[in-house]
Design a protein around this motif. Structure first.
Motif, mmCIF file in Angstrom:
data_model
loop_
_atom_site.group_PDB
_atom_site.id
_atom_site.type_symbol
_atom_site.label_atom_id
_atom_site.label_comp_id
_atom_site.label_asym_id
_atom_site.label_seq_id
_atom_site.Cartn_x
_atom_site.Cartn_y
_atom_site.Cartn_z
ATOM 1 N N VAL A 240 -4.887 -20.126 -22.382
ATOM 2 C CA VAL A 240 -4.342 -18.809 -22.733
ATOM 3 C C VAL A 240 -5.464 -17.775 -22.863
ATOM 4 O O VAL A 240 -6.597 -18.111 -23.209
ATOM 5 C CB VAL A 240 -3.523 -18.836 -24.047
ATOM 6 C CG1 VAL A 240 -2.276 -19.678 -23.899
ATOM 7 C CG2 VAL A 240 -4.350 -19.291 -25.227
ATOM 8 N N THR B 226 4.538 -10.273 -13.309
ATOM 9 C CA THR B 226 3.690 -10.247 -12.120
ATOM 10 C C THR B 226 3.632 -8.865 -11.450
ATOM 11 O O THR B 226 3.278 -8.767 -10.292
ATOM 12 C CB THR B 226 4.169 -11.354 -11.145
ATOM 13 O OG1 THR B 226 3.148 -11.644 -10.228
ATOM 14 C CG2 THR B 226 5.427 -10.958 -10.436
ATOM 15 N N VAL C 267 -11.257 -18.123 -15.943
ATOM 16 C CA VAL C 267 -10.061 -18.955 -16.185
ATOM 17 C C VAL C 267 -9.797 -19.842 -14.968
ATOM 18 O O VAL C 267 -9.469 -21.027 -15.107
ATOM 19 C CB VAL C 267 -8.828 -18.067 -16.508
ATOM 20 C CG1 VAL C 267 -7.558 -18.897 -16.581
ATOM 21 C CG2 VAL C 267 -9.030 -17.326 -17.814
ATOM 22 N N ARG C 268 -9.971 -19.279 -13.782
ATOM 23 C CA ARG C 268 -9.744 -20.066 -12.550
ATOM 24 C C ARG C 268 -10.699 -21.274 -12.527
ATOM 25 O O ARG C 268 -10.306 -22.387 -12.210
ATOM 26 C CB ARG C 268 -9.956 -19.179 -11.319
ATOM 27 C CG ARG C 268 -9.346 -19.753 -10.064
ATOM 28 C CD ARG C 268 -9.166 -18.725 -8.963
ATOM 29 N NE ARG C 268 -10.190 -17.713 -8.930
ATOM 30 C CZ ARG C 268 -10.008 -16.447 -9.266
ATOM 31 N NH1 ARG C 268 -8.838 -16.031 -9.666
ATOM 32 N NH2 ARG C 268 -10.996 -15.574 -9.206
ATOM 33 N N ASP D 252 -0.270 -9.113 -19.592
ATOM 34 C CA ASP D 252 0.514 -10.341 -19.491
ATOM 35 C C ASP D 252 0.427 -10.947 -18.082
ATOM 36 O O ASP D 252 0.804 -12.099 -17.870
ATOM 37 C CB ASP D 252 1.980 -10.007 -19.850
ATOM 38 C CG ASP D 252 2.864 -11.228 -19.939
ATOM 39 O OD1 ASP D 252 2.396 -12.249 -20.468
ATOM 40 O OD2 ASP D 252 4.021 -11.162 -19.484
ATOM 41 N N MET E 209 -0.496 -24.794 -17.491
ATOM 42 C CA MET E 209 0.109 -23.463 -17.598
ATOM 43 C C MET E 209 -0.932 -22.441 -18.052
ATOM 44 O O MET E 209 -1.730 -22.724 -18.943
ATOM 45 C CB MET E 209 1.277 -23.498 -18.598
ATOM 46 C CG MET E 209 2.355 -24.475 -18.162
ATOM 47 S SD MET E 209 3.750 -24.555 -19.276
ATOM 48 C CE MET E 209 4.630 -23.074 -18.832
ATOM 49 N N ILE E 210 -0.908 -21.286 -17.410
ATOM 50 C CA ILE E 210 -1.855 -20.215 -17.774
ATOM 51 C C ILE E 210 -1.023 -19.013 -18.210
ATOM 52 O O ILE E 210 -0.150 -18.565 -17.473
ATOM 53 C CB ILE E 210 -2.744 -19.825 -16.571
ATOM 54 C CG1 ILE E 210 -3.429 -21.079 -16.028
ATOM 55 C CG2 ILE E 210 -3.787 -18.785 -16.962
ATOM 56 C CD1 ILE E 210 -3.407 -21.158 -14.554
ATOM 57 N N ASP E 211 -1.311 -18.521 -19.390
ATOM 58 C CA ASP E 211 -0.497 -17.418 -19.913
ATOM 59 C C ASP E 211 -1.336 -16.522 -20.817
ATOM 60 O O ASP E 211 -2.443 -16.886 -21.230
ATOM 61 C CB ASP E 211 0.687 -18.016 -20.720
ATOM 62 C CG ASP E 211 1.767 -16.984 -21.009
ATOM 63 O OD1 ASP E 211 1.720 -15.876 -20.457
ATOM 64 O OD2 ASP E 211 2.684 -17.301 -21.797
ATOM 65 N N LYS F 127 4.105 -19.168 -9.319
ATOM 66 C CA LYS F 127 4.085 -17.888 -10.051
ATOM 67 C C LYS F 127 5.322 -17.073 -9.697
ATOM 68 O O LYS F 127 5.972 -17.365 -8.684
ATOM 69 C CB LYS F 127 2.810 -17.094 -9.760
ATOM 70 C CG LYS F 127 2.792 -16.379 -8.429
ATOM 71 C CD LYS F 127 1.507 -15.633 -8.222
ATOM 72 C CE LYS F 127 1.528 -14.198 -8.691
ATOM 73 N NZ LYS F 127 2.448 -13.323 -7.976
ATOM 74 N N GLY G 56 -1.979 -14.604 -16.075
ATOM 75 C CA GLY G 56 -1.596 -15.918 -15.536
ATOM 76 C C GLY G 56 -1.264 -15.827 -14.050
ATOM 77 O O GLY G 56 -1.869 -16.528 -13.217
ATOM 78 N N SER H 26 -2.626 -26.288 -21.343
ATOM 79 C CA SER H 26 -2.491 -24.829 -21.274
ATOM 80 C C SER H 26 -3.826 -24.119 -21.415
ATOM 81 O O SER H 26 -4.721 -24.592 -22.119
ATOM 82 C CB SER H 26 -1.594 -24.322 -22.409
ATOM 83 O OG SER H 26 -0.315 -24.835 -22.266
ATOM 84 N N GLY I 151 1.360 -19.997 -13.287
ATOM 85 C CA GLY I 151 0.851 -18.727 -13.824
ATOM 86 C C GLY I 151 2.013 -17.999 -14.476
ATOM 87 O O GLY I 151 2.884 -17.485 -13.778
#
Lengths: 373, 59
Positions: free
Chosen positions: A319, A368, A342-343, A203, A271-273, A242, A206, A317, A364
């Motif tokens: 994902v 974390t 993803v970046r 998880d 949003m990145i998830d 984040k 992100g 988004s 993100g």
């Protein structure tokens, strides 16, 4: 012996010369199944469910012991923490009444945050000295142990009720949901050592992507356990958000976004998830879409959507698909390997959807743990 | 009945920010992403933790 030489008339025949004993062989089971079928099925299913409950009981005990051992070994508690931890494990949350749904999100948020704040303060009071990272880890371990305790209690209650009343239809839904429950419970059990060691979980993809983008920029705390960094990319202003790592938290992205928007004009939100993959989908596959990609109980999502709607800001988004287990256990190589891609996709999204001089918030989303900024 | 036991081993990838050389080693207590580890032997750049992940093997 010739097995093909069966006299089926002997077994199934109803002629005058049919052996009555042979007739009983198939008539008797039918009669038994008519009157006792449900009960037999109840016994067979009960065995399966009992095994599951025993396993759940084991997980509950294991998670409690792991938590107590961790606290005693690493955190120097003031007194014996067992009694207090057992009290925490039994805490429940009563969700607000939803007959009148007006304002329900605020009520749910208040209840959940009160629980979090209360637990945090009481865990803190167990120790003379505990830093924020250890505190967040202990709180997460407590949540896992508490969830496993609750799962065991509920499943056991449903099973015993059905058994007490010899009620097969009552046991059916339990049999159907048990595999899903077991999958979640096993994932939670396997998550314990990961959180104890402060390793990134699936998880955390992100925060991992945004954390790297934040690396060489000055950071500030913009909301509770939430960090922001302001930077520039191809003449666009970026607000990188984040949860504050490397503790185990998801932060409060909605509060952070609200704080940013009170002083700045935003033109897009990205949003990145992590997202739950469907069966058959490849783990760690990346997908793009629209709308707020954020899980949880829905209060953060509600607020982010409300802000975006009010200010007419589009939300994009990205994902990374994964299973329940992958999301809360040690990040797999496949997921970690996607971070760079993803970046690049985030930068591509910024170029595609904004013009020079505009501002973008990149969030993100996720736990974390093990991912600083 | 005959399923093999699965164990997950945590690894840390160290990467030089200068020349990009990567080194894979077992995860050690205290490793967190992006933290500086040492100077790179080849280019004297900073080596940072680039990834932490688990690999599952069957025994």
């Amino acid at each position: 012996m010739d097995f093909t030489n069966f006299d089926f008339d002997q077994l199934f025949g109803m002629k005058d010369d049919t052996n009555p004993l042979m007739m009983l062989i198939w008539i008797l089971p039918i009669i038994i199944f008519i009157f006792y079928g449900q009960r037999i099925q109840l016994y067979v299913t009960s065995g399966e469910i009992k095994k599951g409950i025993k396993k759940l009981g084991g997980f509950r005990e294991e998670s409690r012991n792991e938590l107590i051992n961790y606290v005693n070994k690493h955190l120097n508690p003031k007194d014996n923490p067992e009694k207090k931890i057992d009290q925490f494990l039994d805490y429940f949350t009563i969700m607000p009444v939803d007959m009148d749904p007006n304002g329900i999100v605020e009520k749910v948020q208040h209840t959940v945050r009160s629980r979090e704040d209360y637990t945090r303060e009481h865990v803190k009071s167990l120790f003379s000295e505990i830093n924020d990272v250890e505190l967040s880890k202990t709180q997460t371990l407590l949540e896992i142990a508490s969830s496993l305790q609750m799962i065991h209690k509920i499943i056991n209650h449903m099973f015993l009720t059905a058994k007490k009343q010899n009620n097969y239809p009552l046991i059916l839904p339990l049999q159907m949901i048990l595999p899903f429950i077991m999958e979640q419970a096993e994932a939670m059990k396997e998550a314990i050592p990961v959180f104890k060691r402060g390793q990134p979980v699936g998880d955390g993809i992100g925060p991992m992507v945004v954390g790297k983008m934040m690396l060489h920029s000055p950071k500030e705390i913009v909301a509770f356990q939430t960090a922001v960094a302001k930077t520039e990319f191809e003449s666009r202003k970026l607000f990188l958000l984040k949860a504050e790592g490397p503790g185990s938290t998801v932060g409060r992205p909605a509060d952070a976004l609200e704080s940013i928007i009170s002083e700045n004009k935003l033109d897009a939100i990205i949003m990145i998830d992590a997202a739950l993959k469907m069966e058959g989908e490849d783990s760690a596959s990346v997908a793009r879409g629209f709308g707020a990609a954020i899980g949880g109980i829905g209060t953060e999502k509600f607020h982010i959507e409300a802000i975006a709607t009010k200010k007419q800001i589009p939300i994009f988004s990205i994902v990374v698909k994964q299973s329940v287990k992958e999301a809360i256990t040690l990040m797999t190589k496949e997921i970690a390997d996607q971070a760079d891609d993803v970046r690049l996709q985030v930068y591509e999204m910024i170029r595609e959807n904004t013009k020079e001089g505009q501002s973008v918030a990149i969030i993100g989303v996720g736990n974390t743990v093990g991912v600083p900024q | 009945m005959f399923s093999k036991e699965k164990i997950t081993i945590a690894y840390t990838i160290e990467k030089c920010e200068g020349c990009g050389i990567q080194k894979k080693r077992k995860f050690a207590e205290g490793d967190v992403l992006f933290s500086k580890i040492s100077k790179c032997n080849s280019c004297d750049g900073d080596t940072v933790i680039d990834k932490i992940f688990g690999e599952t093997i069957e025994q």
